[in-house]
Motif scaffolding. Structure first.
Motif, PDB file in Angstrom:
ATOM      1  N   SER A  98     -13.055  21.143   0.622  1.00 10.99           N
ATOM      2  CA  SER A  98     -13.998  20.049   0.872  1.00 10.99           C
ATOM      3  C   SER A  98     -15.414  20.512   0.549  1.00 10.99           C
ATOM      4  N   TYR A  99     -16.179  19.600  -0.046  1.00 16.79           N
ATOM      5  CA  TYR A  99     -17.565  19.875  -0.436  1.00 16.79           C
ATOM      6  C   TYR A  99     -18.469  18.986   0.401  1.00 16.79           C
ATOM      7  N   GLU A 100     -19.469  19.600   1.015  1.00 15.67           N
ATOM      8  CA  GLU A 100     -20.414  18.812   1.813  1.00 15.67           C
ATOM      9  C   GLU A 100     -21.817  19.356   1.630  1.00 15.67           C
ATOM     10  N   TRP A 101     -22.720  18.446   1.318  1.00  8.15           N
ATOM     11  CA  TRP A 101     -24.135  18.800   1.184  1.00  8.15           C
ATOM     12  C   TRP A 101     -24.840  18.389   2.468  1.00  8.15           C
ATOM     13  N   MET A 102     -25.375  19.362   3.203  1.00  8.95           N
ATOM     14  CA  MET A 102     -26.047  19.108   4.477  1.00  8.95           C
ATOM     15  C   MET A 102     -27.556  19.228   4.288  1.00  8.95           C
ATOM     16  N   VAL A 103     -28.284  18.257   4.838  1.00  4.60           N
ATOM     17  CA  VAL A 103     -29.738  18.196   4.631  1.00  4.60           C
ATOM     18  C   VAL A 103     -30.430  17.959   5.963  1.00  4.60           C
ATOM     19  N   LYS A 172      -3.461  27.730  -5.564  1.00  6.14           N
ATOM     20  CA  LYS A 172      -3.177  27.132  -4.263  1.00  6.14           C
ATOM     21  C   LYS A 172      -3.965  25.858  -3.998  1.00  6.14           C
ATOM     22  N   VAL A 173      -5.011  25.582  -4.783  1.00  9.22           N
ATOM     23  CA  VAL A 173      -5.845  24.403  -4.556  1.00  9.22           C
ATOM     24  C   VAL A 173      -5.150  23.164  -5.120  1.00  9.22           C
ATOM     25  N   SER A 174      -4.851  22.225  -4.246  1.00  6.20           N
ATOM     26  CA  SER A 174      -4.160  21.001  -4.668  1.00  6.20           C
ATOM     27  C   SER A 174      -5.043  19.769  -4.619  1.00  6.20           C
ATOM     28  N   ALA A 175      -6.169  19.833  -3.887  1.00  3.42           N
ATOM     29  CA  ALA A 175      -7.026  18.652  -3.751  1.00  3.42           C
ATOM     30  C   ALA A 175      -8.456  19.074  -3.461  1.00  3.42           C
ATOM     31  N   LEU A 176      -9.399  18.198  -3.842  1.00  5.80           N
ATOM     32  CA  LEU A 176     -10.815  18.379  -3.555  1.00  5.80           C
ATOM     33  C   LEU A 176     -11.290  17.167  -2.759  1.00  5.80           C
ATOM     34  N   LEU A 177     -11.882  17.408  -1.594  1.00  5.22           N
ATOM     35  CA  LEU A 177     -12.434  16.322  -0.776  1.00  5.22           C
ATOM     36  C   LEU A 177     -13.929  16.253  -1.037  1.00  5.22           C
ATOM     37  N   LYS A 520      15.892  21.335  10.374  1.00  7.38           N
ATOM     38  CA  LYS A 520      16.707  20.234   9.855  1.00  7.38           C
ATOM     39  C   LYS A 520      16.254  19.842   8.454  1.00  7.38           C
ATOM     40  N   TYR A 521      14.930  19.887   8.218  1.00  6.74           N
ATOM     41  CA  TYR A 521      14.368  19.512   6.924  1.00  6.74           C
ATOM     42  C   TYR A 521      13.534  20.673   6.367  1.00  6.74           C
ATOM     43  N   PRO A 522      14.163  21.766   5.959  1.00  8.02           N
ATOM     44  CA  PRO A 522      13.389  22.939   5.531  1.00  8.02           C
ATOM     45  C   PRO A 522      12.503  22.689   4.315  1.00  8.02           C
ATOM     46  N   ILE A 523      12.967  21.845   3.389  1.00  3.95           N
ATOM     47  CA  ILE A 523      12.159  21.563   2.195  1.00  3.95           C
ATOM     48  C   ILE A 523      11.154  20.457   2.474  1.00  3.95           C
ATOM     49  N   LEU A 524      11.623  19.362   3.031  1.00  2.00           N
ATOM     50  CA  LEU A 524      10.740  18.228   3.279  1.00  2.00           C
ATOM     51  C   LEU A 524       9.638  18.593   4.271  1.00  2.00           C
ATOM     52  N   SER A 525       9.933  19.482   5.205  1.00  2.00           N
ATOM     53  CA  SER A 525       8.903  19.886   6.165  1.00  2.00           C
ATOM     54  C   SER A 525       7.773  20.639   5.469  1.00  2.00           C
ATOM     55  N   ARG A 526       8.102  21.361   4.378  1.00  2.00           N
ATOM     56  CA  ARG A 526       7.047  22.035   3.628  1.00  2.00           C
ATOM     57  C   ARG A 526       6.186  21.025   2.877  1.00  2.00           C
ATOM     58  N   VAL A 527       6.815  19.981   2.374  1.00  2.00           N
ATOM     59  CA  VAL A 527       6.060  18.890   1.747  1.00  2.00           C
ATOM     60  C   VAL A 527       5.116  18.272   2.787  1.00  2.00           C
ATOM     61  N   ALA A 528       5.675  17.967   3.957  1.00  2.26           N
ATOM     62  CA  ALA A 528       4.881  17.346   5.022  1.00  2.26           C
ATOM     63  C   ALA A 528       3.732  18.252   5.455  1.00  2.26           C
ATOM     64  N   ARG A 529       4.009  19.538   5.555  1.00  4.98           N
ATOM     65  CA  ARG A 529       2.978  20.485   5.980  1.00  4.98           C
ATOM     66  C   ARG A 529       1.774  20.438   5.032  1.00  4.98           C
ATOM     67  N   ASP A 530       2.038  20.418   3.735  1.00 12.62           N
ATOM     68  CA  ASP A 530       0.942  20.428   2.771  1.00 12.62           C
ATOM     69  C   ASP A 530       0.231  19.079   2.672  1.00 12.62           C
ATOM     70  N   ILE A 531       0.980  17.984   2.799  1.00 14.98           N
ATOM     71  CA  ILE A 531       0.349  16.660   2.748  1.00 14.98           C
ATOM     72  C   ILE A 531      -0.492  16.425   4.000  1.00 14.98           C
ATOM     73  N   LEU A 532       0.045  16.780   5.164  1.00 17.14           N
ATOM     74  CA  LEU A 532      -0.676  16.541   6.416  1.00 17.14           C
ATOM     75  C   LEU A 532      -1.876  17.474   6.583  1.00 17.14           C
ATOM     76  N   SER A 533      -1.905  18.554   5.822  1.00 15.46           N
ATOM     77  CA  SER A 533      -3.045  19.468   5.908  1.00 15.46           C
ATOM     78  C   SER A 533      -4.270  18.933   5.167  1.00 15.46           C
ATOM     79  N   ILE A 534      -4.078  17.887   4.362  1.00 16.78           N
ATOM     80  CA  ILE A 534      -5.193  17.330   3.590  1.00 16.78           C
ATOM     81  C   ILE A 534      -6.152  16.599   4.534  1.00 16.78           C
ATOM     82  N   PRO A 535      -7.402  17.018   4.608  1.00 17.07           N
ATOM     83  CA  PRO A 535      -8.362  16.311   5.468  1.00 17.07           C
ATOM     84  C   PRO A 535      -8.802  15.022   4.782  1.00 17.07           C
TER      85      PRO A 535
END
Length: 576
Positions: A98-103, A172-177, A520-535
């Motif tokens: 995430s990029y933030e300019w503080m003034v 490792k960078v998948s998104a820019l906020l 129960k969902y070893p693969i899908l939980s990794r998908v969820a982990r990365d998607i839910l980590s997106i701020p």
């Protein structure tokens, strides 16, 4: 004689083990530096006579020196940065930057609150967001910079590229906020995206997504409506309702006081109560402007309150709440009979629609990964007549999630821990020592630490119990047999979507649920982990209501850039 010799040898040995005065002084200044880093205290505080006197009482042998504390803070930064780089190098998940300019924009802060010279009024804060192996949301500042001599054509890209190269996280960078600003568009960031995609070669998410801050959107929408209110009009309302100041830095405070005025007018209080006879009052045209602000900003506040007042909101809760905001605004626009109201409503809806279109895919995908919704809310939203044109978007979301799941499955990522090195907060004794004083998520992390401690005790109890089932050959074959239908005929994603949605629970925590279901969902939980980590928002809590850009903390304004960067970054890394 022998006894005396042994006694002397023991004394000599103890003397050798005792640190020298120089080492003790260094340890003292290092401890102060850690305290200042955690608490957000400028080392120049030591130069204040009363504070210096207080510190001398605490340790009269080593009077603290501001320069020595600064030196230790820089050394701590270097030590912690190496640990952070090692952590991120071993980290096997996705990261959002995430990029933030503080003034500095508050005149009161500038004139009265800050002690000492203001060396820098603005900082660029670049932060990494990810979920660690304990399913805890992490927010690490990787760079806190100012006064960089960067060519203007590179000014927007430099912080990203510099941090990515420095920490070696290209893959490792998948998104820019980003801020909701015209300067941060596809064209501006495309060179950096291409650079990182070519250099990183992320096999799971090859295309870096551009996302935009939700709190920033709300701020700009409110400002679009607020721009119609003159300073004189605000002063008139201030006098009528006893409003202390019109220059509040939070737009929710402005909304509260203006709504007070609207409520008093609805009660006809200004005519009935003679106390208002000597006050100026808004004209009918002015009341339309005030009521327009209260109605439109009120809709935004209803949603902002759910998102930002309370614990940190993960990405899964934004879709249905922002969709609710769209519905409310359209309702208000449909029944409006004022040209002024219609003009303002259309203006903010234009801004909203651009954001909604840009963010729809990631917000809807995160919603599908919420077991309270899955595809149900998405299908419901797209079936509404007023949004029927977006019906095909449901299929787009499912296609995106299916393709994403397939890439995770092909990578065998579920067989590896997300991080093979020790994670943060691994030492209980350090957890009790270290506190993060100005972190917006401090309360949430403390609660998580408490729950994690209980979980650890429970795990210890369970580990002590002998597991007879692992020796039951027939039972192990049954487990394989029982799991085979899904493995052969349907994916984890298919199985997850087929199961009924959970009963609605407002206090539901998606990360906790996926942690429990990760077996129960070893693969899908990794998908969820990365998607839910997106701020979805740079600002959280009450910072989401600022009327301008967020301000940097006061203690960094009079620091040299190198020291400010070291202290801001090291705060979280101290826990490594």
């Amino acid at each position: 004689m022998v006894k005396d010799t042994r006694k002397n040898d023991l004394v000599d040995s103890m003397a050798d083990e005792e640190p020298s005065l120089e080492e003790q002084e260094k340890a003292c200044h290092k401890a102060i530096a850690k305290w200042f880093i955690r608490s957000g205290i400028n080392p120049n505080k030591i130069k204040i006579p009363s504070f210096a006197k207080f510190m001398s009482y605490l340790n009269p042998r080593f009077p603290p020196s501001a320069s020595k504390v600064e030196k230790e803070a820089l050394e701590i930064y270097k030590e912690c940065k190496e640990k952070a780089k090692k952590f991120l190098k071993e980290f096997d998940g996705q990261v959002t930057l995430s990029y933030e300019w503080m003034v500095l924009g508050n005149e009161y802060t500038r004139g009265y609150s800050i002690k000492g010279p203001i060396l820098h009024e603005d900082f660029v804060c670049l932060t990494a967001h990810f979920v660690d192996d304990n399913w805890k949301m992490k927010k690490w500042i990787l760079a806190y910079t100012t006064d960089k001599k960067v060519p203007m054509e590179d000014i927007f890209i430099y912080p990203f590229r510099n941090a990515v190269q420095d920490f070696e996280i290209e893959s490792k960078v998948s998104a820019l906020l980003l801020p909701n600003d015209v300067d941060y568009d596809e064209v501006t960031l495309d060179p950096f995206r291409k650079w990182i995609e070519e250099r990183g070669k992320n096999q799971i998410i090859p295309r870096v997504s551009l996302l935009y801050c939700c709190a920033d959107l709300f701020r700009l929408m409110v400002d679009d409506v607020y721009s119609g209110l003159s300073g004189y009009l605000l002063e008139v309302v201030r006098m009528l309702v006893g409003w202390g100041s019109c220059s509040s830095t939070n737009w929710n405070v402005t909304l509260f006081h203006l709504q007070q005025g609207v409520d008093l007018k609805a009660e006809d209080a200004f005519s009935k109560d003679e106390v208002y006879d000597d006050y100026d009052k808004p004209s009918d045209e002015d009341w339309i402007k005030i009521e327009t602000y209260c109605t439109l900003a009120g809709c935004i506040y209803k949603v902002a309150k759910e998102l930002f007042e309370g614990e940190y909101s993960t990405a899964n809760v934004f879709f249905h709440l922002i969709a609710e905001l769209k519905f409310m605004l359209n309702q208000e626009l449909a029944k409006a009979d004022s040209d002024y109201f219609i003009g303002k409503a259309k203006k903010i809806m234009e801004r909203f629609d651009k954001y909604w279109n840009d963010m729809f895919l990631i917000l809807a995908t995160a919603s599908v990964l919420d077991p309270r919704f899955k595809t149900k809310y998405l299908e419901f939203y797209c079936s509404k007549k007023e949004v029927n044109v977006e019906g095909s978007k449901a299929e787009t979301v499912l296609d995106y999630l299916s393709n994403l799941y397939a890439r995770y499955a092909a990578s065998n990522i579920s067989r590896k821990p997300i991080c093979s090195v020790a994670t943060i907060d691994s030492c209980d004794s350090e957890k009790e020592e270290e506190e993060d004083y100005d972190d917006e998520w401090e309360e949430e992390e403390d609660d998580d630490d408490e729950r994690e401690g209980k979980d650890d005790k429970q795990k210890e109890k369970e580990e002590k119990k002998p597991d007879a089932y692992k020796d039951f050959v027939l039972f192990q074959e049954y487990l394989k047999f029982e799991g085979s239908p899904r493995e052969l005929h349907e994916s984890e994603l298919d199985s997850y979507l087929k199961e009924p949605v959970m009963e609605w629970n407002k206090d539901f925590k998606a990360l906790d649920w996926w942690r429990e279901e990760s077996q129960k969902y070893p693969i899908l939980s990794r998908v969820a982990r990365d998607i839910l980590s997106i701020p979805i928002s740079c600002a959280t809590s009450w910072d989401a209501y600022v009327v301008f850009k967020r301000e940097p903390p006061e203690f960094v304004l009079s620091m040299e850039p190198e020291l400010a960067n070291a202290m801001m970054c090291s705060k979280k890394w101290l826990r490594l």
